[in-house]
Design a protein around this motif. Structure first.
Motif, PDB file in Angstrom:
ATOM      1  N   HIS A 454       3.867  -1.834 -11.403  1.00  0.00           N
ATOM      2  CA  HIS A 454       2.930  -2.765 -10.771  1.00  0.00           C
ATOM      3  C   HIS A 454       2.894  -4.155 -11.399  1.00  0.00           C
ATOM      4  O   HIS A 454       2.264  -5.052 -10.850  1.00  0.00           O
ATOM      5  N   GLU A 562       3.482   7.411  -6.015  1.00  0.00           N
ATOM      6  CA  GLU A 562       3.388   6.098  -6.646  1.00  0.00           C
ATOM      7  C   GLU A 562       4.756   5.610  -7.111  1.00  0.00           C
ATOM      8  O   GLU A 562       5.080   4.422  -7.003  1.00  0.00           O
ATOM      9  N   SER A 565       6.944   4.603  -3.918  1.00  0.00           N
ATOM     10  CA  SER A 565       6.392   3.566  -3.037  1.00  0.00           C
ATOM     11  C   SER A 565       5.959   2.305  -3.768  1.00  0.00           C
ATOM     12  O   SER A 565       5.789   1.257  -3.148  1.00  0.00           O
ATOM     13  N   ARG A 566       5.736   2.398  -5.074  1.00  0.00           N
ATOM     14  CA  ARG A 566       5.187   1.300  -5.886  1.00  0.00           C
ATOM     15  C   ARG A 566       3.799   0.882  -5.404  1.00  0.00           C
ATOM     16  O   ARG A 566       3.373  -0.250  -5.601  1.00  0.00           O
ATOM     17  N   LYS A 567       3.085   1.810  -4.792  1.00  0.00           N
ATOM     18  CA  LYS A 567       1.698   1.567  -4.391  1.00  0.00           C
ATOM     19  C   LYS A 567       0.780   2.326  -5.333  1.00  0.00           C
ATOM     20  O   LYS A 567       1.086   3.446  -5.750  1.00  0.00           O
ATOM     21  N   GLN A 568      -0.351   1.719  -5.664  1.00  0.00           N
ATOM     22  CA  GLN A 568      -1.298   2.365  -6.548  1.00  0.00           C
ATOM     23  C   GLN A 568      -2.051   3.468  -5.804  1.00  0.00           C
ATOM     24  O   GLN A 568      -2.115   3.461  -4.567  1.00  0.00           O
ATOM     25  N   PHE A 571      -5.286   1.327  -2.917  1.00  0.00           N
ATOM     26  CA  PHE A 571      -4.843  -0.047  -2.721  1.00  0.00           C
ATOM     27  C   PHE A 571      -5.590  -0.650  -1.544  1.00  0.00           C
ATOM     28  O   PHE A 571      -6.192   0.046  -0.717  1.00  0.00           O
ATOM     29  N   LYS A 572      -5.542  -1.977  -1.485  1.00  0.00           N
ATOM     30  CA  LYS A 572      -6.377  -2.717  -0.527  1.00  0.00           C
ATOM     31  C   LYS A 572      -6.014  -2.424   0.925  1.00  0.00           C
ATOM     32  O   LYS A 572      -6.858  -2.144   1.750  1.00  0.00           O
ATOM     33  N   ASP A 573      -4.736  -2.512   1.256  1.00  0.00           N
ATOM     34  CA  ASP A 573      -4.334  -2.438   2.658  1.00  0.00           C
ATOM     35  C   ASP A 573      -4.519  -1.048   3.256  1.00  0.00           C
ATOM     36  O   ASP A 573      -4.999  -0.916   4.387  1.00  0.00           O
ATOM     37  N   LEU A 577      -3.825   6.389  -1.300  1.00  0.00           N
ATOM     38  CA  LEU A 577      -2.380   6.593  -1.191  1.00  0.00           C
ATOM     39  C   LEU A 577      -2.052   7.921  -0.523  1.00  0.00           C
ATOM     40  O   LEU A 577      -1.141   8.000   0.312  1.00  0.00           O
ATOM     41  N   TRP A 580      -2.707   7.664   3.188  1.00  0.00           N
ATOM     42  CA  TRP A 580      -1.698   6.799   3.809  1.00  0.00           C
ATOM     43  C   TRP A 580      -0.367   7.522   3.975  1.00  0.00           C
ATOM     44  O   TRP A 580       0.320   7.384   4.994  1.00  0.00           O
ATOM     45  N   ASP A 596       9.609   2.159  -1.449  1.00  0.00           N
ATOM     46  CA  ASP A 596       9.470   0.758  -1.847  1.00  0.00           C
ATOM     47  C   ASP A 596      10.518  -0.088  -1.116  1.00  0.00           C
ATOM     48  O   ASP A 596      11.719   0.180  -1.225  1.00  0.00           O
TER      49      ASP A 596
END
Length: 661
Positions: A454, A562, A565-568, A571-573, A577, A580, A596
């Motif tokens: 991140h 994680e 995808s490199r998403k926490q 996450f905001k959007d 996780l 999503w 990712d």
């Protein structure tokens, strides 16, 4: 007239060939040297060398390269703080006109090439804050014009070269925070110092005191011995601390044990290095006889009183546990219990003194991480290994019986871990003056997985490395859950609990356990009463309820998401996780949407294996989640991290294999 004009033209052409052709040839040589430097760099995450093109013979426009006014010679190479990782190419010695070589705050490892000593026009050499090892080349003594040498914060070994005495133009010399040994003066010579710090040598030897222009000198935090030369007394005391100097004026030196000195050979805090001699003439003052009689009576009465108290105490605690309670009130007028354990719990764990860790961690100034509950320091032991020291953020009057018991039981629990993919506990520090509770681990120099995912550059974590890390975490969890009895549970399994070594080997470390313990210490302090009971029952009563192994398995599934995808986890959007990813996990044709976007060379078969494991791990019904033994076996069969896969992943991977071997 025409003949004279023709002769003049011939002379101009001839002189032009002499003046310009060698310069062009020399520029070609410098291009070769710079491209050799680029080839020795394994990783360039910021792409600072992307414009170093072999087809472009004009290096003066390359990033970090500076040329003279005529644009015919390279006079500076400045790549400070560019995150370059690799070696120093010996071809750097071909940059004959180079005046500045500045490569500080990078990840340069290996040794310093002796060819740098060929750069006779060099005035600044800054290789500080890298990972260089080996001795300082004696050839650096040929840099007659050098004014600044900064080799601070590396892993350099050996002694200070004798040839440094030739560098009479030095204004700044920083050799601190390495592993240098031997005396500060390279050779022992007899000399006399006048009021201007000039020296008249009476032998053929030379020494550092021939630095007439030296204004900044730092030799601290090495393993230098001997005395501080009187000619360097004008430097601040901090320039010599953290060594093994036998000098009464040298403060904050390493302990005799760390320096390898025999017992009784003092080295620290300005104390004498040799046992003090007793005065030859020492007369004892005679006291009156009646004073002696009174003293004897007082001593005898005290002995009788102490024996009586001890007898009463033994009768009262007979057949009770080994735990003793001393009651007092703290500043908040709450009752507090101080527990004295028998020490058996930590008998097999190494114990470090605060002074050892203070010197290793540079007076606790090298902070690499912190939270409200802990501070993490980086340090270097005398024998070379780097360490991470975790200090608990508690004051003495906040330290309760619950915390002391949990600290000791947790240290004993962590000490039994011994696996390639778990952090290795080297020991602990437990002192009360000043109050200290610390743990010492092997240092994983590549930071946490969270930082790489991140905050780092995506190109560093290739698909191969992500698979290697994922499999390493799985193997570590399998060891903790199935090979230890009782099982060891990671309190909060997330990317911050995964530390990485230089070759991206995953290390699981349970630092978050202290957060839960410290937050509940007030509630738990009342669980210990003055009644009896064994130490094991007491620990069992204050420990947290055993964490469910299934929580670690669920956390591992989230961690795999994680990684790819490199998403926490939140996450905001997309919010959560897991929520999503659920939609794509159910549709095999859409699992690519989990990857990712910056990730290249993704292997479809390995992605399918990862997604199938994730689906099993995050099943809402814990009873349906497989054990880590099954999960690790699936990943071992489905992921290829063999040597052949390493070479296929990167053309320069042979260098990583060579370093790991």
């Amino acid at each position: 007239m025409r003949l004279n004009l023709f002769r003049i033209l011939l002379l101009v052409v001839f002189l032009g060939g002499i003046l310009f052709f060698p310069a062009e040839s020399l520029m070609h040589q410098e291009v070769v040297a710079l491209l050799a430097f680029k080839r020795a760099i394994i990783e360039d995450p910021l792409a600072v060398l992307s414009d170093w093109n072999a087809q472009d013979r004009e290096p003066c426009d390359w990033f970090g390269v500076g040329c003279g006014r005529t644009q015919s010679h390279v006079i500076s190479l400045n790549l400070s703080r560019t995150s370059l990782k690799g070696f120093l190419a010996p071809e750097l010695g071909m940059l004959n006109s180079l005046q500045e070589l500045i490569l500080d705050h990078n990840l340069v490892f290996g040794t310093i090439p002796k060819q740098i000593g060929m750069l006779t026009n060099l005035t600044v050499l800054d290789l500080s804050v890298n990972r260089l090892a080996g001795p300082i080349p004696s050839e650096l003594g040929n840099l007659n014009t050098i004014t600044k040498i900064n080799l601070h914060f590396n892993g350099l070994t050996g002694s200070i070269p004798l040839e440094f005495s030739k560098l009479v133009n030095l204004v700044e010399l920083r050799l601190d925070r390495n592993r240098l040994v031997g005396p500060i003066l390279p050779t022992a010579v007899s000399y006399q110092i006048d009021h201007n710090r000039s020296i008249n040598n009476n032998s053929h030897g030379t020494n550092l005191c021939q630095f007439p222009r030296l204004k900044i000198g730092d030799f601290s935090y090495n393993f230098l011995v001997g005395k501080i030369p009187s000619c360097l007394n004008y430097l601040p005391g901090s320039s010599f601390q953290g060594n093994c100097l036998q000098d009464e004026h040298a403060a904050l030196q390493r302990s005799p044990q760390i320096c390898g000195f025999p017992n009784g050979y003092g080295v620290s805090n300005g104390t004498s290095r040799h046992p003090s001699k007793k005065p030859r003439h020492h007369q004892k003052i005679q006291q009156p006889e009646w004073v002696v009689i009174i003293e004897i009576c007082i001593v005898f009465s005290l002995i009788v009183f102490i024996i009586t108290l001890a007898t009463i105490a033994c009768i009262k605690v007979k057949r009770k546990s080994n735990i003793h309670f001393l009651w007092r009130r703290n500043s908040y007028w709450k009752e507090r219990i101080t527990i004295a354990l028998d020490g058996k719990m930590l008998k097999d764990v190494n114990s470090y003194s605060r002074q050892e860790l203070q010197i290793a961690c540079e007076d606790f100034s090298n902070i690499i991480g912190s939270s409200p509950d802990i501070v993490v320091y980086k340090g270097t032991k005398k024998d070379g290994p780097e360490i991470a020291v975790i200090s608990l953020c508690n004051l003495e009057d906040q330290w309760t019986n619950y915390l002391e018991l949990h600290f000791q039981s947790k240290v004993a629990d962590m000490a039994r871990l011994n696996h390639e993919n778990t952090g290795k506990l080297l020991g602990y520090c437990k002192e009360n003056n000043p109050f200290s509770r610390m743990l010492v681990f092997d240092y994983a120099s590549n930071g946490t997985l969270y930082e790489h995912l991140h905050y780092g550059e995506g190109c560093q974590l290739t698909w191969f490395r992500r698979m290697k890390i994922s499999l390493g975490i799985a193997l570590g969890l399998r060891y903790l859950h199935t090979e230890l009895h009782p099982p060891f549970i990671i309190s909060e399994l997330n990317s911050s609990a995964v530390y990485l070594t230089e070759d991206f080997t995953a290390k699981l470390v349970d630092f978050e356990c202290w957060k839960t313990v410290l937050s509940k210490s007030e509630k738990s302090s009342g669980l210990i009463s003055s009644g009896g009971g064994s130490i094991h029952n007491l620990v069992g009563s204050i420990e947290e309820p055993q964490l469910d192994v299934q929580s670690n398995i669920f956390g591992f599934g989230v961690l795999l998401l994680e990684v790819i995808s490199r998403k926490q986890p939140f996450f905001k959007d997309g919010g959560c996780l897991v929520e999503w990813a659920a939609e794509y996990l159910q549709k095999p044709d859409e699992i690519w949407k989990l990857v990712d976007p910056d990730l290249k060379d993704v292997k479809a078969e390995e992605l399918a294996v990862i997604c199938s494991v994730v689906s099993l791990c995050i099943d809402p019904d814990p009873s349906k989640r497989p054990s880590m033994q099954i999960i690790a076996a699936v990943l071992e069969n489905g992921i290829d991290i063999s040597a052949a896969a390493v070479l296929k992943d990167s053309p320069l991977a042979w260098a990583e294999l060579a370093l790991a071997s």
